[in-house]
Every structure is written in C-alpha cells, then in structure tokens.
Design a protein around this motif. Structure first.
Motif, PDB file in Angstrom:
ATOM      1  N   MET A   1       0.826  -1.207   0.000  1.00  0.00           N
ATOM      2  CA  MET A   1       0.000   0.000   0.000  1.00  0.00           C
ATOM      3  C   MET A   1       0.861   1.257   0.000  1.00  0.00           C
ATOM      4  O   MET A   1       0.637   2.163  -0.766  1.00  0.00           O
ATOM      5  N   LEU A   2       1.856   1.298   0.884  1.00  0.00           N
ATOM      6  CA  LEU A   2       2.680   2.503   1.017  1.00  0.00           C
ATOM      7  C   LEU A   2       3.433   2.810  -0.270  1.00  0.00           C
ATOM      8  O   LEU A   2       3.614   3.967  -0.613  1.00  0.00           O
ATOM      9  N   LYS A   3       3.819   1.775  -1.020  1.00  0.00           N
ATOM     10  CA  LYS A   3       4.560   2.014  -2.255  1.00  0.00           C
ATOM     11  C   LYS A   3       3.707   2.724  -3.311  1.00  0.00           C
ATOM     12  O   LYS A   3       4.221   3.444  -4.138  1.00  0.00           O
ATOM     13  N   LEU A   4       2.409   2.530  -3.296  1.00  0.00           N
ATOM     14  CA  LEU A   4       1.528   3.152  -4.276  1.00  0.00           C
ATOM     15  C   LEU A   4       1.191   4.592  -3.922  1.00  0.00           C
ATOM     16  O   LEU A   4       0.849   5.380  -4.800  1.00  0.00           O
ATOM     17  N   LEU A   5       1.266   4.945  -2.670  1.00  0.00           N
ATOM     18  CA  LEU A   5       0.856   6.270  -2.221  1.00  0.00           C
ATOM     19  C   LEU A   5       1.630   7.420  -2.862  1.00  0.00           C
ATOM     20  O   LEU A   5       1.015   8.401  -3.268  1.00  0.00           O
ATOM     21  N   PRO A   6       2.947   7.365  -2.973  1.00  0.00           N
ATOM     22  CA  PRO A   6       3.648   8.493  -3.602  1.00  0.00           C
ATOM     23  C   PRO A   6       3.190   8.755  -5.032  1.00  0.00           C
ATOM     24  O   PRO A   6       3.003   9.900  -5.429  1.00  0.00           O
ATOM     25  N   GLY A   7       2.974   7.702  -5.801  1.00  0.00           N
ATOM     26  CA  GLY A   7       2.508   7.875  -7.173  1.00  0.00           C
ATOM     27  C   GLY A   7       1.110   8.464  -7.237  1.00  0.00           C
ATOM     28  O   GLY A   7       0.821   9.324  -8.063  1.00  0.00           O
ATOM     29  N   SER A 103      -5.407   7.813   6.628  1.00  0.00           N
ATOM     30  CA  SER A 103      -4.653   8.943   7.168  1.00  0.00           C
ATOM     31  C   SER A 103      -4.281   8.687   8.625  1.00  0.00           C
ATOM     32  O   SER A 103      -3.219   9.093   9.072  1.00  0.00           O
ATOM     33  N   PHE A 104      -5.155   8.018   9.361  1.00  0.00           N
ATOM     34  CA  PHE A 104      -4.842   7.669  10.752  1.00  0.00           C
ATOM     35  C   PHE A 104      -3.569   6.829  10.836  1.00  0.00           C
ATOM     36  O   PHE A 104      -2.813   6.934  11.788  1.00  0.00           O
ATOM     37  N   ILE A 105      -3.325   6.027   9.825  1.00  0.00           N
ATOM     38  CA  ILE A 105      -2.145   5.150   9.824  1.00  0.00           C
ATOM     39  C   ILE A 105      -0.917   5.868   9.261  1.00  0.00           C
ATOM     40  O   ILE A 105       0.160   5.824   9.857  1.00  0.00           O
ATOM     41  N   TYR A 106      -1.073   6.524   8.114  1.00  0.00           N
ATOM     42  CA  TYR A 106       0.081   7.032   7.376  1.00  0.00           C
ATOM     43  C   TYR A 106       0.311   8.537   7.446  1.00  0.00           C
ATOM     44  O   TYR A 106       1.414   8.994   7.152  1.00  0.00           O
ATOM     45  N   MET A 107      -0.719   9.333   7.765  1.00  0.00           N
ATOM     46  CA  MET A 107      -0.533  10.783   7.718  1.00  0.00           C
ATOM     47  C   MET A 107      -1.460  11.475   8.719  1.00  0.00           C
ATOM     48  O   MET A 107      -2.234  12.355   8.379  1.00  0.00           O
ATOM     49  N   ALA A 108      -1.356  11.081   9.977  1.00  0.00           N
ATOM     50  CA  ALA A 108      -2.206  11.627  11.041  1.00  0.00           C
ATOM     51  C   ALA A 108      -1.594  12.911  11.597  1.00  0.00           C
ATOM     52  O   ALA A 108      -1.058  12.952  12.705  1.00  0.00           O
ATOM     53  N   ILE A 109      -1.665  13.962  10.795  1.00  0.00           N
ATOM     54  CA  ILE A 109      -1.077  15.245  11.165  1.00  0.00           C
ATOM     55  C   ILE A 109      -1.939  16.352  10.557  1.00  0.00           C
ATOM     56  O   ILE A 109      -2.582  16.149   9.529  1.00  0.00           O
ATOM     57  N   THR A 124       9.469  10.702  11.236  1.00  0.00           N
ATOM     58  CA  THR A 124      10.513   9.984  11.957  1.00  0.00           C
ATOM     59  C   THR A 124       9.934   8.963  12.932  1.00  0.00           C
ATOM     60  O   THR A 124      10.463   7.868  13.064  1.00  0.00           O
ATOM     61  N   ILE A 125       8.830   9.314  13.592  1.00  0.00           N
ATOM     62  CA  ILE A 125       8.275   8.404  14.602  1.00  0.00           C
ATOM     63  C   ILE A 125       7.256   7.416  14.036  1.00  0.00           C
ATOM     64  O   ILE A 125       6.948   6.419  14.672  1.00  0.00           O
ATOM     65  N   ASN A 126       6.743   7.654  12.827  1.00  0.00           N
ATOM     66  CA  ASN A 126       5.765   6.749  12.243  1.00  0.00           C
ATOM     67  C   ASN A 126       6.494   5.539  11.670  1.00  0.00           C
ATOM     68  O   ASN A 126       7.314   5.664  10.759  1.00  0.00           O
ATOM     69  N   LYS A 127       6.181   4.346  12.186  1.00  0.00           N
ATOM     70  CA  LYS A 127       6.915   3.142  11.791  1.00  0.00           C
ATOM     71  C   LYS A 127       6.788   2.834  10.296  1.00  0.00           C
ATOM     72  O   LYS A 127       7.687   2.252   9.708  1.00  0.00           O
ATOM     73  N   TYR A 128       5.707   3.225   9.662  1.00  0.00           N
ATOM     74  CA  TYR A 128       5.536   2.958   8.239  1.00  0.00           C
ATOM     75  C   TYR A 128       6.460   3.818   7.392  1.00  0.00           C
ATOM     76  O   TYR A 128       6.968   3.385   6.376  1.00  0.00           O
ATOM     77  N   TRP A 129       6.669   5.065   7.805  1.00  0.00           N
ATOM     78  CA  TRP A 129       7.551   5.948   7.043  1.00  0.00           C
ATOM     79  C   TRP A 129       9.013   5.638   7.312  1.00  0.00           C
ATOM     80  O   TRP A 129       9.862   5.907   6.469  1.00  0.00           O
ATOM     81  N   SER A 130       9.331   5.044   8.436  1.00  0.00           N
ATOM     82  CA  SER A 130      10.731   4.690   8.698  1.00  0.00           C
ATOM     83  C   SER A 130      11.203   3.612   7.730  1.00  0.00           C
ATOM     84  O   SER A 130      12.390   3.450   7.505  1.00  0.00           O
ATOM     85  N   LEU A 131      10.271   2.871   7.114  1.00  0.00           N
ATOM     86  CA  LEU A 131      10.635   1.851   6.143  1.00  0.00           C
ATOM     87  C   LEU A 131      11.025   2.432   4.792  1.00  0.00           C
ATOM     88  O   LEU A 131      11.604   1.742   3.963  1.00  0.00           O
ATOM     89  N   VAL A 135      17.998   9.390   2.536  1.00  0.00           N
ATOM     90  CA  VAL A 135      18.419   9.928   1.236  1.00  0.00           C
ATOM     91  C   VAL A 135      19.448   9.019   0.585  1.00  0.00           C
ATOM     92  O   VAL A 135      19.470   8.836  -0.622  1.00  0.00           O
ATOM     93  N   SER A 136      20.277   8.388   1.383  1.00  0.00           N
ATOM     94  CA  SER A 136      21.315   7.526   0.834  1.00  0.00           C
ATOM     95  C   SER A 136      20.758   6.190   0.355  1.00  0.00           C
ATOM     96  O   SER A 136      21.464   5.402  -0.266  1.00  0.00           O
ATOM     97  N   GLY A 137      19.470   5.923   0.667  1.00  0.00           N
ATOM     98  CA  GLY A 137      18.872   4.664   0.229  1.00  0.00           C
ATOM     99  C   GLY A 137      18.890   3.568   1.277  1.00  0.00           C
ATOM    100  O   GLY A 137      18.337   2.515   1.088  1.00  0.00           O
ATOM    101  N   GLU A 138      19.545   3.835   2.410  1.00  0.00           N
ATOM    102  CA  GLU A 138      19.590   2.841   3.475  1.00  0.00           C
ATOM    103  C   GLU A 138      18.293   2.889   4.259  1.00  0.00           C
ATOM    104  O   GLU A 138      17.744   3.934   4.511  1.00  0.00           O
ATOM    105  N   SER A 139      17.785   1.725   4.621  1.00  0.00           N
ATOM    106  CA  SER A 139      16.537   1.700   5.392  1.00  0.00           C
ATOM    107  C   SER A 139      16.817   2.135   6.816  1.00  0.00           C
ATOM    108  O   SER A 139      17.892   1.902   7.356  1.00  0.00           O
TER     109      SER A 139
END
Length: 140
Positions: A1-7, A103-109, A124-131, A135-139
């Motif tokens: 799901m998260l991979k589709l959101l940016p597009g 939004s409650f899961i991915y963008m509750a702001i 930074t604190i949302n576990k889904y976005w930490s995945l 910038v360097s590509g490291e998880s």
C-alpha cells in the motif's frame, strides 16, 4: 500500500497544479496568484499539528471533495489560510488520496497547522515511514 501512495499523491498534485485557477508559464514555473498569505504562516506556527477532530474533518473533506480539483486553500478565494506553508501540500495530497481511515495510519497530522519540523518529527516516529529509508537509500 505505502509504495503506491507516492505515485497517487503525485498524480493528484498534477491535477491540482494544472487546475484552471493556475497559470502555466513554462516547464519550470506554475503561478497561482493570491495564494500567499502571512496569516497562513502565523496560523501554522501558532497552531497545533495534532490530528484533532478538526484536522480529521479537514482530511476527510480533502478525500471527499478534492480528488478532481484543488482545495480552496490553494485558490484565489482562500481566506485567511492560503496553503502557503510548504508542508501543507504534501500532507493534503496524501490525505486526499488516502481518506480518513488510512490517514490515521500514514498521515495523522494537521495539514493546515504543521510546519516542516512537525512533519519531519511525524515521519521519523511513524513506523511505516521509517521503512522508506534515508536519502542515501539505506533503510531506517
């Protein structure tokens, strides 16, 4: 799901940017006259980034009303808040694509009252976005 959101958010951003209220000047410049407001900056700095009932209602309204046209905050008749804060657009785009439940899961702001530090802290604190990684590509 998260991979589709940016597009999906980027596609909606394209719809918003090329809406009839905007003036396309060239490949590097799109202008929306009247969108800048000092009141918007003041309200964001003085407001709360919490996903309050008002912020939730706003996120739901974005999903319900703004998937084919930009919200009023990005038009000439924006009132006090103009969407001038740089974090407003990405938050609003994601909330418009996801709806309230996701939004409650991915963008509750709060889209209208979050400044860059608020969004950075939230991501930074949302576990889904930490995945997403750094910038360097490291998880994270």
């Amino acid at each position: 799901m998260l991979k589709l959101l940016p597009g999906q958010a980027a596609s909606l951003g394209y719809v918003w940017i090329f809406h009839k209220d905007y003036q396309f000047i060239g490949h590097h410049k799109v202008v929306n006259p009247g969108s800048y407001s000092r009141f918007a900056i003041a309200s964001a700095f003085l407001g709360s980034s919490d996903f309050s009932a008002e912020a939730q209602a706003y996120a739901h309204g974005l999903w319900k009303n703004n998937r084919t046209e930009p919200p009023a905050e990005l038009s000439r008749t924006s009132g006090l808040f103009s969407g001038a804060i740089c974090t407003y657009l990405p938050i609003a785009l994601y909330q418009a694509v996801m709806g309230l439940s996701k939004s409650f899961i991915y963008m509750a702001i709060n889209a209208r009252q979050s400044v860059p530090r608020d969004l950075a802290r939230y991501l930074t604190i949302n576990k889904y976005w930490s995945l997403v990684g750094t910038v360097s590509g490291e998880s994270g």
